[in-house]
Motif scaffolding. Structure first.
Motif, PDB file in Angstrom:
ATOM      1  N   VAL A  58      10.607   8.528   3.516  1.00 53.90           N
ATOM      2  CA  VAL A  58       9.786   8.780   4.695  1.00 53.90           C
ATOM      3  C   VAL A  58       9.964   8.036   5.960  1.00 53.90           C
ATOM      4  O   VAL A  58      10.073   6.778   5.874  1.00 53.90           O
ATOM      5  CB  VAL A  58       8.535   8.753   4.210  1.00 53.90           C
TER       6      VAL A  58
ATOM      7  N   GLY B 287       4.227  10.787   7.894  1.00 53.77           N
ATOM      8  CA  GLY B 287       4.435  11.354   6.773  1.00 53.77           C
ATOM      9  C   GLY B 287       3.326  11.138   5.579  1.00 53.77           C
ATOM     10  O   GLY B 287       2.369  11.718   5.228  1.00 53.77           O
TER      11      GLY B 287
ATOM     12  N   ARG C 143      -0.212  11.675   6.652  1.00 51.15           N
ATOM     13  CA  ARG C 143      -0.741  13.103   6.671  1.00 51.15           C
ATOM     14  C   ARG C 143      -0.711  13.815   5.160  1.00 51.15           C
ATOM     15  O   ARG C 143      -1.794  14.484   5.004  1.00 51.15           O
ATOM     16  CB  ARG C 143       0.137  13.701   7.534  1.00 51.15           C
TER      17      ARG C 143
ATOM     18  N   LEU D 173       4.218  14.667  -1.310  1.00 56.43           N
ATOM     19  CA  LEU D 173       5.653  14.893  -0.855  1.00 56.43           C
ATOM     20  C   LEU D 173       6.569  15.003  -2.111  1.00 56.43           C
ATOM     21  O   LEU D 173       7.364  15.616  -2.199  1.00 56.43           O
ATOM     22  CB  LEU D 173       6.252  13.672  -0.050  1.00 56.43           C
TER      23      LEU D 173
ATOM     24  N   ARG E  89      12.490  13.345   3.453  1.00 54.61           N
ATOM     25  CA  ARG E  89      12.076  12.499   4.405  1.00 54.61           C
ATOM     26  C   ARG E  89      10.823  12.651   5.187  1.00 54.61           C
ATOM     27  O   ARG E  89      10.128  12.018   5.661  1.00 54.61           O
ATOM     28  CB  ARG E  89      13.154  12.833   5.835  1.00 54.61           C
ATOM     29  N   SER E  90      10.201  13.877   5.068  1.00 56.70           N
ATOM     30  CA  SER E  90       8.927  14.284   5.499  1.00 56.70           C
ATOM     31  C   SER E  90       8.544  15.668   4.404  1.00 56.70           C
ATOM     32  O   SER E  90       9.316  16.293   3.975  1.00 56.70           O
ATOM     33  CB  SER E  90       8.746  14.702   6.942  1.00 56.70           C
ATOM     34  N   TYR E  91       7.331  16.491   4.848  1.00 53.68           N
ATOM     35  CA  TYR E  91       7.027  17.625   4.266  1.00 53.68           C
ATOM     36  C   TYR E  91       8.013  18.500   4.561  1.00 53.68           C
ATOM     37  O   TYR E  91       8.332  19.374   3.496  1.00 53.68           O
ATOM     38  CB  TYR E  91       5.637  18.017   4.772  1.00 53.68           C
TER      39      TYR E  91
ATOM     40  N   SER F 145      11.101  18.296   5.653  1.00 55.45           N
ATOM     41  CA  SER F 145      12.516  17.966   5.849  1.00 55.45           C
ATOM     42  C   SER F 145      13.090  17.346   4.456  1.00 55.45           C
ATOM     43  O   SER F 145      12.898  16.326   4.124  1.00 55.45           O
ATOM     44  CB  SER F 145      12.496  16.837   6.946  1.00 55.45           C
TER      45      SER F 145
ATOM     46  N   SER G  26      11.272  22.535   4.259  1.00 58.22           N
ATOM     47  CA  SER G  26      10.088  22.603   3.278  1.00 58.22           C
ATOM     48  C   SER G  26      10.035  23.303   2.223  1.00 58.22           C
ATOM     49  O   SER G  26      11.136  23.915   1.880  1.00 58.22           O
ATOM     50  CB  SER G  26       8.738  22.738   4.063  1.00 58.22           C
TER      51      SER G  26
END
Length: 264
Positions: free
Chosen positions: A169, A174, A177, A183, A208-210, A212, A227
């Motif tokens: 992340v 990330g 949140r 994740l 990497r994130s929600y 990505s 996503s």
């Protein structure tokens, strides 16, 4: 005036027989019959209770398990801990189910059934890994994650054909949140959506994130998935894109209506 003759009276009685007599079947049984019936019913009920609870005819003599893949039937039977010799009717199937789920996290669901007159059957469904996570606390160990996002087993060797989850992340926005578990569930959702051929070739699901999530496949190919939303549309698009550009090294289906491929 002379009265009717005997023959005339007989004819009249034949034409007008009078009110019908109640048939014998409509008569109510007498007190003795009712008492006898009550005694018979009581004896039948007592006999049924004795057969179910007191006799040796319906005692637990064997416990069997089916549906195992990684676990063995012996492990399941041992964890169930069903007391043999007890009345089959008194076995608490809900308690056995709870005990198995608690002792063997690899079990996803279990159906405990009575097999009259002497058996208990344990029909289990094991969890199937869709991702593995490297266990940083134990070198060379992996944690299996199922389709519900449940981390249920630690293994010494990564299962073949199951991609590894790489959670990298960027920054701190990330996790704050969405949370790490959210994740992980997003990565699981992506892994479940992959076409069969892509799933077999996928080595790493990287988050990497929600929104990505990317894939690293055998041969160095990569996929930007985005996503976990619109998974079916992305799977169809990726399949078509790989057929259209078989030599491409990178595919982007994060927006399935505007896919892209590059490299050769």
């Amino acid at each position: 005036m002379a009265g009717p003759t005997t023959a005339e009276r007989g004819d009249r009685e034949h034409l007008n027989p009078g009110p019908p007599r109640p048939p014998l079947l409509r008569r109510l049984p007498g007190p003795r019959v009712l008492v006898a019936l009550a005694v018979c019913l009581a004896l039948v009920a007592a006999g049924a209770v004795w057969v179910l609870y007191g006799s040796q005819w319906t005692r637990v003599e064997r416990v069997s398990a089916s549906g195992t893949r990684v676990l063995t039937p012996g492990q399941v039977v041992e964890a169930a801990d069903v007391a043999t010799g007890s009345p089959l009717i008194s076995v608490d199937t809900d308690e056995i189910e709870a005990r198995l789920l608690r002792k063997l996290p690899r079990i996803d669901s279990v159906d405990v059934v009575r097999s009259w007159p002497h058996g208990i059957g344990l029909k289990i469904t094991e969890r199937v890994p869709v991702l593995i996570v490297e266990n940083t606390g134990k070198e060379g160990k992996y944690v299996e994650v199922d389709a519900k996002g449940v981390r249920y087993a630690t293994v010494s060797r990564a299962p073949r054909g199951v991609p590894a989850l790489e959670l990298t992340v960027a920054g701190t926005a990330g996790p704050r949140r969405f949370g790490t578990e959210r994740l992980v569930r997003e990565a699981v959702l992506v892994a479940r959506s992959l076409p069969a051929a892509v799933a077999r070739a996928t080595q790493v699901v990287k988050v990497r994130s929600y929104d990505s999530v990317s894939l690293r496949m055998a041969g160095g190919r990569t996929v930007d998935w985005g996503s976990g939303e619109k998974g079916r549309a992305k799977a169809r698009t990726l399949t078509a894109l790989m057929k259209a550009a078989p030599r491409a090294r990178h595919f982007d289906v994060s927006v399935p209506t505007a896919p892209a491929s590059s490299g050769s």
